[in-house]
Each structure stands twice: as structure tokens, then as C-alpha cells.
Scaffold this motif. Structure first.
Motif, PDB file in Angstrom:
ATOM      1  N   VAL A  54      86.575  88.162  80.531  1.00 56.52           N
ATOM      2  CA  VAL A  54      85.783  88.620  79.238  1.00 56.52           C
ATOM      3  C   VAL A  54      86.580  88.865  77.726  1.00 56.52           C
ATOM      4  CG1 VAL A  54      84.534  90.689  78.178  1.00 56.52           C
ATOM      5  CG2 VAL A  54      84.287  90.035  80.739  1.00 56.52           C
ATOM      6  N   ILE A  55      87.935  89.084  78.207  1.00 52.35           N
ATOM      7  CA  ILE A  55      88.700  89.260  76.790  1.00 52.35           C
ATOM      8  C   ILE A  55      89.079  87.871  76.205  1.00 52.35           C
ATOM      9  CG2 ILE A  55      91.195  90.077  76.166  1.00 52.35           C
ATOM     10  CD1 ILE A  55      90.879  92.265  78.202  1.00 52.35           C
ATOM     11  N   ALA A  56      89.072  86.633  77.092  1.00 49.58           N
ATOM     12  CA  ALA A  56      89.524  85.569  76.544  1.00 49.58           C
ATOM     13  C   ALA A  56      88.358  84.984  75.881  1.00 49.58           C
ATOM     14  CB  ALA A  56      89.841  84.735  77.833  1.00 49.58           C
ATOM     15  N   GLY A  57      87.063  85.291  76.634  1.00 47.07           N
ATOM     16  CA  GLY A  57      85.865  84.943  75.860  1.00 47.07           C
ATOM     17  C   GLY A  57      85.798  85.724  74.403  1.00 47.07           C
ATOM     18  N   GLY A  58      86.040  86.925  74.320  1.00 43.02           N
ATOM     19  CA  GLY A  58      85.980  87.424  72.897  1.00 43.02           C
ATOM     20  C   GLY A  58      87.067  86.494  71.829  1.00 43.02           C
ATOM     21  N   SER A  71      87.815  82.784  67.517  1.00 47.38           N
ATOM     22  CA  SER A  71      88.630  81.515  67.105  1.00 47.38           C
ATOM     23  C   SER A  71      87.776  80.156  66.860  1.00 47.38           C
ATOM     24  CB  SER A  71      89.898  81.283  68.227  1.00 47.38           C
ATOM     25  OG  SER A  71      89.411  80.575  69.377  1.00 47.38           O
ATOM     26  N   LEU A  72      86.811  80.042  67.516  1.00 47.37           N
ATOM     27  CA  LEU A  72      86.155  78.843  67.650  1.00 47.37           C
ATOM     28  C   LEU A  72      85.286  78.758  66.363  1.00 47.37           C
ATOM     29  CD1 LEU A  72      84.827  78.272  71.224  1.00 47.37           C
ATOM     30  CD2 LEU A  72      86.579  77.074  69.781  1.00 47.37           C
ATOM     31  N   PHE A  73      85.032  79.805  65.417  1.00 37.94           N
ATOM     32  CA  PHE A  73      84.699  80.113  64.021  1.00 37.94           C
ATOM     33  C   PHE A  73      85.449  79.300  63.023  1.00 37.94           C
ATOM     34  CE2 PHE A  73      81.629  83.163  66.059  1.00 37.94           C
ATOM     35  CZ  PHE A  73      80.459  82.480  65.487  1.00 37.94           C
ATOM     36  N   PHE A  74      86.663  79.290  63.473  1.00 42.76           N
ATOM     37  CA  PHE A  74      87.782  78.749  62.364  1.00 42.76           C
ATOM     38  C   PHE A  74      88.388  77.272  62.902  1.00 42.76           C
ATOM     39  CE2 PHE A  74      88.043  83.493  62.463  1.00 42.76           C
ATOM     40  CZ  PHE A  74      87.763  84.118  61.042  1.00 42.76           C
ATOM     41  N   ILE A  75      88.211  77.122  64.192  1.00 40.77           N
ATOM     42  CA  ILE A  75      88.793  75.836  64.786  1.00 40.77           C
ATOM     43  C   ILE A  75      87.924  75.396  65.459  1.00 40.77           C
ATOM     44  CG2 ILE A  75      90.686  74.736  66.070  1.00 40.77           C
ATOM     45  CD1 ILE A  75      92.564  77.151  65.200  1.00 40.77           C
ATOM     46  N   ALA A  76      87.197  74.267  65.333  1.00 41.17           N
ATOM     47  CA  ALA A  76      86.077  73.854  66.425  1.00 41.17           C
ATOM     48  C   ALA A  76      86.930  73.152  67.484  1.00 41.17           C
ATOM     49  CB  ALA A  76      85.412  72.460  65.443  1.00 41.17           C
ATOM     50  N   PHE A  88      81.231  84.759  78.926  1.00 39.14           N
ATOM     51  CA  PHE A  88      82.393  83.782  78.603  1.00 39.14           C
ATOM     52  C   PHE A  88      81.595  82.377  78.067  1.00 39.14           C
ATOM     53  CE2 PHE A  88      85.372  80.344  78.673  1.00 39.14           C
ATOM     54  CZ  PHE A  88      86.467  80.872  78.234  1.00 39.14           C
ATOM     55  N   THR A  89      80.263  82.056  78.770  1.00 39.76           N
ATOM     56  CA  THR A  89      79.604  81.079  78.383  1.00 39.76           C
ATOM     57  C   THR A  89      79.176  81.065  76.915  1.00 39.76           C
ATOM     58  OG1 THR A  89      78.968  80.386  80.662  1.00 39.76           O
ATOM     59  CG2 THR A  89      77.655  79.477  78.936  1.00 39.76           C
ATOM     60  N   PHE A  90      78.633  82.289  76.578  1.00 40.04           N
ATOM     61  CA  PHE A  90      77.709  82.400  75.189  1.00 40.04           C
ATOM     62  C   PHE A  90      79.200  82.531  74.194  1.00 40.04           C
ATOM     63  CE2 PHE A  90      76.855  85.300  71.750  1.00 40.04           C
ATOM     64  CZ  PHE A  90      75.662  84.718  71.269  1.00 40.04           C
ATOM     65  N   ALA A  91      80.278  82.981  74.582  1.00 35.73           N
ATOM     66  CA  ALA A  91      81.440  83.146  73.559  1.00 35.73           C
ATOM     67  C   ALA A  91      81.929  81.897  73.273  1.00 35.73           C
ATOM     68  CB  ALA A  91      82.546  84.125  74.066  1.00 35.73           C
ATOM     69  N   ASN A  92      81.830  81.016  74.311  1.00 37.88           N
ATOM     70  CA  ASN A  92      82.371  79.494  74.198  1.00 37.88           C
ATOM     71  C   ASN A  92      81.417  78.595  73.476  1.00 37.88           C
ATOM     72  OD1 ASN A  92      84.069  77.430  74.522  1.00 37.88           O
ATOM     73  ND2 ASN A  92      83.071  76.768  76.381  1.00 37.88           N
TER      74      ASN A  92
END
Length: 251
Positions: A15-19, A24-29, A216-220
Motif C-alpha cells: 500500500v505504501i509503495a502504491g502511494g 511519482s507517475l504524475f511526474f515520470i511516465a 496498488f492497481t489503482f495507484a499504478n
């Protein structure tokens, strides 16, 4: 994974990794598919990459699901079929249907393998050993609602993949605007379908591992859908402005 505290710690870590990934994915695709680019090290065949990283999940799931010798119930066996059924498609069928011969960074594949190592093992252990997954669990509304949501999400995922495959005729390259079914509402209905799948899986099993996987799926995938949406708007002047990235009418 016989230690309950270790199991809970791994779930919390996912969960923490997902957050962190969500931010980070908003800055690096993430560098695969249309967003692949130089600077991420050695590359490998995309089809092989999908097979390698996705096979880890069902193998780890089955290893920990059967570990211990307990007699599994209909509820736990249903979770096994749901989980492994998705990954049979993702690891063995989907890669062979990829038409474009693209590359993917080895680093991306290795990171996915690490996630699947932990995710497959925790979900396999939870499905095979959770005390509440008794025969009576199959009569609960959560179980059946979860199965229904998983089934709809899987249909949406497979249907959207099929629409994307049909966009290019033999010999064609480049990208086109996908249309029909889920694409009428969002740019990435395949990602939305996968989010719904694992949300349904989490509901059907009501385990910490299932919930961590859904988060995690949603976060990714949600930030990646947003990247896709921006890309389409930049590339196609006639791209439908009514579409959202991942959540119909919202985002």
C-alpha cells in the motif's frame, strides 16, 4: 509466509509503495508501450517481458495457496481461479496477440517481477489460509458482489484490448483513436477494467492482501491512464473532449 505479522507487513508495504508510485507517475511516465524511451538501460522484447513478469504472480500464488496442506474451500478455490485466470490471459495469451514488435526496459520487467513476487505470495497465502473463507462465506453478499464486479471488469478489460488490436490493419503502424464500448466514456477502459477486477477480487475475499492489490492497481494504472489521455489530446485535434481518462464523468 506462515507468520501473520510478516503477511500484514508485506500488505502494508504494498500500500505504501502504491502511494509513492501514484505520486511519482504524475511526474515520470512508466517507460513501456507508447511511453518507452531512451535512458532506462538495456531493452528486451516486449512479448517476452510480459511473459516473464506476469508468470511470477500465478506461480507464487499457487505455491503459497497449497502450502500447509489445508483443505481449501469453494470460496478459496474460487479466488484461486479468479486470480490465476487473469494471469493466464495476461502472461500467455495477451503477449502473443501484441502486433507491434516493441521493446521494454529490462529494469521495468524486473521491478514488475519484484511486485508480483510479493503480491502473488501474499494473495496465495491469504486465499488458502484465511479463517473466514469457510463454506458459509459463499452465501455472503460480499462474495457474490465481488465475483460480479470481477467478471464485469474482466470483460471490459478483454473487450478493450480487442478493440485496440483491431485498430491497425495488417502492415499498418502508428496510433488511431479507439472507439466503441468503454472508449465512449474513458481513454483507458482496459485499465478501468483491471481496476474493477481487483476491486471485485478484494470484495470477494475480504483479505488484507486483496485490498492491498486493489489499492496498488489503482495507484499504478490511474496515473498512466492520465498520461495516455494527455498524449491523445496532444496528438489528435479531433480527440473527443467528453472522454475522461479513467473514471467516467469524473477524471
Amino acid at each position: 509466509m506462515p507468520n501473520l505479522s510478516l503477511y500484514q507487513a508485506v500488505c502494508l508495504g504494498l500500500v505504501i509503495a502504491g502511494g509513492l508510485i501514484f505520486i511519482s507517475l504524475f511526474f515520470i511516465a512508466a517507460p513501456y508501450g507508447r511511453h518507452n524511451r531512451e535512458g532506462w538501460g538495456r531493452q528486451m522484447d516486449e512479448r517476452l517481458g510480459w511473459m516473464v513478469m506476469e508468470l511470477v504472480s500465478p506461480l507464487m500464488f499457487l505455491t503459497f495457496f497449497w502450502r500447509g496442506g489445508e483443505v481449501q474451500t469453494v470460496a478459496s478455490l474460487t479466488l484461486m481461479v479468479m486470480f490465476c485466470g487473469h494471469y493466464v490471459y495476461r502472461a500467455l495469451i495477451y503477449p502473443l496477440r501484441i502486433k507491434a514488435r516493441r521493446k521494454v526496459p529490462v529494469a521495468t520487467v524486473l521491478m514488475a517481477c519484484v511486485f508480483n513476487l510479493f503480491n502473488g505470495s501474499t494473495n496465495g497465502w491469504a486465499a488458502g489460509h484465511a479463517m473466514h473463507l469457510t463454506p458459509a462465506w459463499t452465501s455472503t453478499p460480499m462474495f457474490w458482489a465481488g465475483i460480479a464486479l470481477f467478471a464485469f471488469g474482466m470483460w471490459l478489460n478483454l473487450d478493450s484490448d480487442a478493440i485496440l488490436r483491431r485498430l491497425r490493419k495488417p502492415g499498418e503502424t502508428g496510433y488511431k483513436i479507439p472507439k466503441g464500448n468503454g472508449f465512449r466514456l474513458v481513454t483507458s477502459p482496459n485499465y478501468l477494467g483491471e481496476i474493477l477486477e481487483w476491486t471485485g477480487f478484494a470484495l470477494a475475499g475480504c483479505t488484507w492482501a486483496g485490498a492491498a492489490f486493489a489499492v496498488f492497481t489503482f495507484a499504478n494504472l490511474a496515473p498512466r491512464a492520465a498520461s495516455h489521455h494527455r498524449w491523445y489530446l496532444e496528438e489528435f485535434e479531433d480527440y473527443p473532449r467528453s472522454r475522461r481518462a479513467i473514471i467516467p464523468g469524473v477524471w
